[in-house]
Design a protein around this motif. Structure first.
Motif, mmCIF file in Angstrom:
data_model
loop_
_atom_site.group_PDB
_atom_site.id
_atom_site.type_symbol
_atom_site.label_atom_id
_atom_site.label_comp_id
_atom_site.label_asym_id
_atom_site.label_seq_id
_atom_site.Cartn_x
_atom_site.Cartn_y
_atom_site.Cartn_z
ATOM 1 N N VAL A 82 0.922 -1.166 -0.124
ATOM 2 C CA VAL A 82 -0.039 0.041 -0.234
ATOM 3 C C VAL A 82 0.759 1.167 0.107
ATOM 4 C CG1 VAL A 82 -1.916 1.145 1.283
ATOM 5 C CG2 VAL A 82 -1.711 -1.260 1.312
ATOM 6 N N LEU A 83 1.930 1.101 0.682
ATOM 7 C CA LEU A 83 2.826 2.355 0.913
ATOM 8 C C LEU A 83 3.564 2.592 -0.524
ATOM 9 C CD1 LEU A 83 4.284 4.458 2.282
ATOM 10 C CD2 LEU A 83 5.853 2.871 3.095
ATOM 11 N N ASP A 84 3.872 1.499 -1.050
ATOM 12 C CA ASP A 84 4.582 1.515 -2.599
ATOM 13 C C ASP A 84 3.628 2.131 -3.559
ATOM 14 O OD1 ASP A 84 6.831 0.473 -1.458
ATOM 15 O OD2 ASP A 84 6.660 -1.509 -2.560
ATOM 16 N N ALA A 85 2.211 1.758 -3.516
ATOM 17 C CA ALA A 85 1.220 2.479 -4.301
ATOM 18 C C ALA A 85 1.193 3.845 -4.253
ATOM 19 C CB ALA A 85 -0.079 1.704 -4.292
ATOM 20 N N LEU A 86 1.111 4.195 -2.954
ATOM 21 C CA LEU A 86 1.226 5.785 -2.402
ATOM 22 C C LEU A 86 2.169 6.360 -3.129
ATOM 23 C CD1 LEU A 86 -0.297 8.180 -1.015
ATOM 24 C CD2 LEU A 86 1.002 7.527 0.877
ATOM 25 N N ILE A 87 3.550 5.875 -2.813
ATOM 26 C CA ILE A 87 4.696 6.377 -3.497
ATOM 27 C C ILE A 87 4.863 6.603 -4.787
ATOM 28 C CG2 ILE A 87 7.140 6.317 -3.581
ATOM 29 C CD1 ILE A 87 6.098 7.370 -0.627
ATOM 30 N N ARG A 88 4.307 5.492 -5.472
ATOM 31 C CA ARG A 88 4.269 5.424 -6.974
ATOM 32 C C ARG A 88 3.395 6.392 -7.769
ATOM 33 N NH1 ARG A 88 4.013 -0.738 -8.627
ATOM 34 N NH2 ARG A 88 4.029 0.060 -10.717
ATOM 35 N N THR A 89 2.389 6.666 -6.942
ATOM 36 C CA THR A 89 1.144 7.533 -7.683
ATOM 37 C C THR A 89 1.265 9.052 -7.078
ATOM 38 O OG1 THR A 89 -0.354 6.986 -5.865
ATOM 39 C CG2 THR A 89 -0.506 5.793 -7.783
ATOM 40 N N LEU A 90 2.360 9.379 -6.098
ATOM 41 C CA LEU A 90 2.068 10.809 -5.421
ATOM 42 C C LEU A 90 2.669 11.918 -6.355
ATOM 43 C CD1 LEU A 90 1.842 11.913 -2.595
ATOM 44 C CD2 LEU A 90 4.243 11.693 -2.016
ATOM 45 N N GLY A 91 3.261 11.445 -7.228
ATOM 46 C CA GLY A 91 3.666 12.267 -8.272
ATOM 47 C C GLY A 91 2.365 12.894 -9.425
ATOM 48 N N GLU A 92 1.409 12.078 -9.342
ATOM 49 C CA GLU A 92 0.376 12.252 -10.178
ATOM 50 C C GLU A 92 -0.446 13.355 -9.210
ATOM 51 O OE1 GLU A 92 -3.649 10.477 -12.025
ATOM 52 O OE2 GLU A 92 -1.989 9.059 -11.387
ATOM 53 N N ALA A 93 -0.531 12.936 -8.063
ATOM 54 C CA ALA A 93 -1.635 13.896 -7.367
ATOM 55 C C ALA A 93 -0.775 15.140 -7.049
ATOM 56 C CB ALA A 93 -1.522 13.002 -5.883
ATOM 57 N N LEU A 94 0.402 15.123 -6.813
ATOM 58 C CA LEU A 94 0.967 16.653 -6.662
ATOM 59 C C LEU A 94 1.560 17.322 -8.022
ATOM 60 C CD1 LEU A 94 3.629 15.602 -3.867
ATOM 61 C CD2 LEU A 94 1.351 16.781 -3.559
ATOM 62 N N GLY A 95 1.156 16.922 -9.141
ATOM 63 C CA GLY A 95 1.641 17.533 -10.208
ATOM 64 C C GLY A 95 3.101 17.515 -10.509
ATOM 65 N N ARG A 96 3.991 16.988 -9.833
ATOM 66 C CA ARG A 96 5.394 16.743 -10.086
ATOM 67 C C ARG A 96 6.065 15.764 -9.293
ATOM 68 N NH1 ARG A 96 8.061 18.070 -5.686
ATOM 69 N NH2 ARG A 96 7.266 19.433 -4.140
ATOM 70 N N SER A 97 7.106 15.395 -9.551
ATOM 71 C CA SER A 97 7.636 14.179 -8.852
ATOM 72 C C SER A 97 8.291 14.650 -7.548
ATOM 73 C CB SER A 97 9.114 13.795 -9.497
ATOM 74 O OG SER A 97 8.704 13.232 -10.635
ATOM 75 N N PRO A 98 7.820 14.184 -6.327
ATOM 76 C CA PRO A 98 7.973 14.365 -5.081
ATOM 77 C C PRO A 98 9.474 14.103 -4.678
ATOM 78 C CG PRO A 98 6.749 12.258 -5.187
ATOM 79 C CD PRO A 98 6.897 12.785 -6.377
ATOM 80 N N ARG A 99 10.029 14.881 -3.808
ATOM 81 C CA ARG A 99 11.538 14.673 -3.324
ATOM 82 C C ARG A 99 11.492 13.979 -2.178
ATOM 83 N NH1 ARG A 99 16.056 19.278 -3.644
ATOM 84 N NH2 ARG A 99 15.805 18.544 -5.633
ATOM 85 N N PHE A 100 12.313 12.777 -2.165
ATOM 86 C CA PHE A 100 12.367 12.105 -0.916
ATOM 87 C C PHE A 100 13.923 11.898 -0.843
ATOM 88 C CE2 PHE A 100 8.432 10.580 -2.245
ATOM 89 C CZ PHE A 100 7.613 10.704 -1.176
ATOM 90 N N TYR A 101 14.516 12.122 0.356
ATOM 91 C CA TYR A 101 15.947 11.720 0.668
ATOM 92 C C TYR A 101 16.261 10.366 0.881
ATOM 93 C CZ TYR A 101 15.946 16.987 0.933
ATOM 94 O OH TYR A 101 15.824 18.322 0.828
#
Length: 180
Positions: A82-101
């Motif tokens: 479920v967490l992987d699904a969220l991370i893989r789709t977060l870019g679509e929701a935010l309109g840009r690639s999210p930044r994770f360190y």
């Protein structure tokens, strides 16, 4: 002495000057551990989020609707999936690639901080904060799908952090009011 054998013209800044420089110049970051301000449970969740982001970095992105259909209301899906699904789709929701360190990074990115606060708000049933956080960054047409995935991660956060087992009854905040 400088690199060319000459004495540097300016002295090394002290801590107060460094803090001033950090406030005025975003490239200068004081040497502090931002993770230390997080609760233990949130530090562990941040580590899991960062590991998931590393895992998903080379995987293809999926659409929010596809991820929601995959996760659905099934409780037999592992929390990591479920967490992987969220991370893989977060870019679509935010309109840009999210930044994770990287997992060992001491600083927090804005995206990591925002996601942790949204998960905590849903986990604690703080609908006002969750609504504000969601409306501040996510377009209306994808809010419902994103809040579904984040609420699943929030309900499984104990299992993700290994503090306790996942419960069979997911946390059920009033998702309709938050997403609208």
């Amino acid at each position: 002495m400088g690199i060319f054998g000459k004495q540097d013209a300016r002295p090394t800044p002290n801590l107060d000057e460094t803090m001033f420089l950090a406030a005025s110049d975003p490239r200068v970051v004081p040497d502090s551990d931002q993770r230390a301000s997080l609760a233990s449970k949130d530090r562990q969740l941040l580590a899991r989020i960062r590991l998931s982001a590393l895992r998903c970095r080379s995987r293809s992105r999926i659409e929010l609707a596809q991820a929601c259909a995959m996760v659905g209301t099934r409780r037999d899906i592992p929390p990591e999936t479920v967490l992987d699904a969220l991370i893989r789709t977060l870019g679509e929701a935010l309109g840009r690639s999210p930044r994770f360190y990287r997992p060992t990074a001491r600083a927090l990115s804005f995206d990591e901080s925002w996601l942790l606060r949204l998960i905590a708000a849903l986990r604690d049933d703080d609908l006002t904060s969750a609504t504000f956080l969601l409306h501040s960054r996510v377009p209306a047409q994808v809010r419902r799908s994103l809040v579904h995935l984040v609420a699943r991660v929030a309900s499984d956060s104990d299992a993700l952090t290994r503090l306790a087992g996942a419960t069979d009854d997911p946390a059920s905040p009033k998702l309709e009011r938050i997403a609208s």
